[in-house]
Scaffold this active site. Structure first.
Site, PDB file in Angstrom:
ATOM      1  N   GLY A  24       0.806  -1.224   0.000  1.00 41.98           N
ATOM      2  CA  GLY A  24       0.000   0.000   0.000  1.00 41.98           C
ATOM      3  C   GLY A  24       0.829   1.260   0.000  1.00 41.98           C
ATOM      4  O   GLY A  24       0.475   2.251  -0.646  1.00 41.98           O
ATOM      5  N   ASP A  25       1.947   1.249   0.713  1.00 42.02           N
ATOM      6  CA  ASP A  25       2.843   2.405   0.722  1.00 42.02           C
ATOM      7  C   ASP A  25       3.366   2.681  -0.687  1.00 42.02           C
ATOM      8  O   ASP A  25       3.390   3.825  -1.139  1.00 42.02           O
ATOM      9  CB  ASP A  25       3.996   2.162   1.691  1.00 42.02           C
ATOM     10  CG  ASP A  25       4.953   3.339   1.756  1.00 42.02           C
ATOM     11  OD1 ASP A  25       4.503   4.449   2.102  1.00 42.02           O
ATOM     12  OD2 ASP A  25       6.147   3.139   1.467  1.00 42.02           O
TER      13      ASP A  25
END
Length: 133
Positions: A24-25
């Site tokens: 997700g980062d």
């Protein structure tokens, strides 16, 4: 372009929430970079500074707070697992609470990406763009 196999919800939910946050980062960073390059003709150094200002635990924690009410039950569960995950990293220049909220948000973004829910992913990421003014 094929980025890999789309996971089933069951497969994605079985992953460690910090693994979801790891993905997700990267997804959020790529989204922000894409937006900046499309909107501005800046040199790479300036783009990096702007990206760092938009993708950090403090900004992600604020975004997480704004999104909590619109998360589905599954997304909220992923968020809580990510937020409560046991990370061996210390928050750099951020509070522990912000770091944990950011990790929860990143877990949701990773979950959506890995399960191929790109439209929903874009909806959530657009909230950040709308708040940039």
């Amino acid at each position: 372009m094929d980025f890999g196999r789309i996971l089933t919800e069951k497969e994605a939910l079985a992953l460690n929430p910090l693994a979801l946050a790891y993905v997700g980062d990267a997804v959020q960073s790529l989204y922000v970079r894409h937006r900046l390059v499309a909107e501005h003709d800046f040199k790479a150094g300036e783009l990096h500074k702007l990206t760092s200002a938009l993708v950090n635990a403090k900004v992600q924690a604020v975004l997480a707070e704004k999104l909590l009410d619109v998360l589905t039950e599954t997304e909220r569960s992923v968020y809580l697992r990510g937020r409560n995950g046991k990370s061996h990293h210390k928050a750099k220049n951020q509070t522990g609470a912000d770091y944990r909220k950011a990790t929860g948000l990143e877990a949701v973004l990773g979950y959506l990406y890995l399960t191929g829910k790109f439209e929903r992913l874009a909806q959530l990421l657009e909230v950040q763009n709308e708040n940039r003014g």
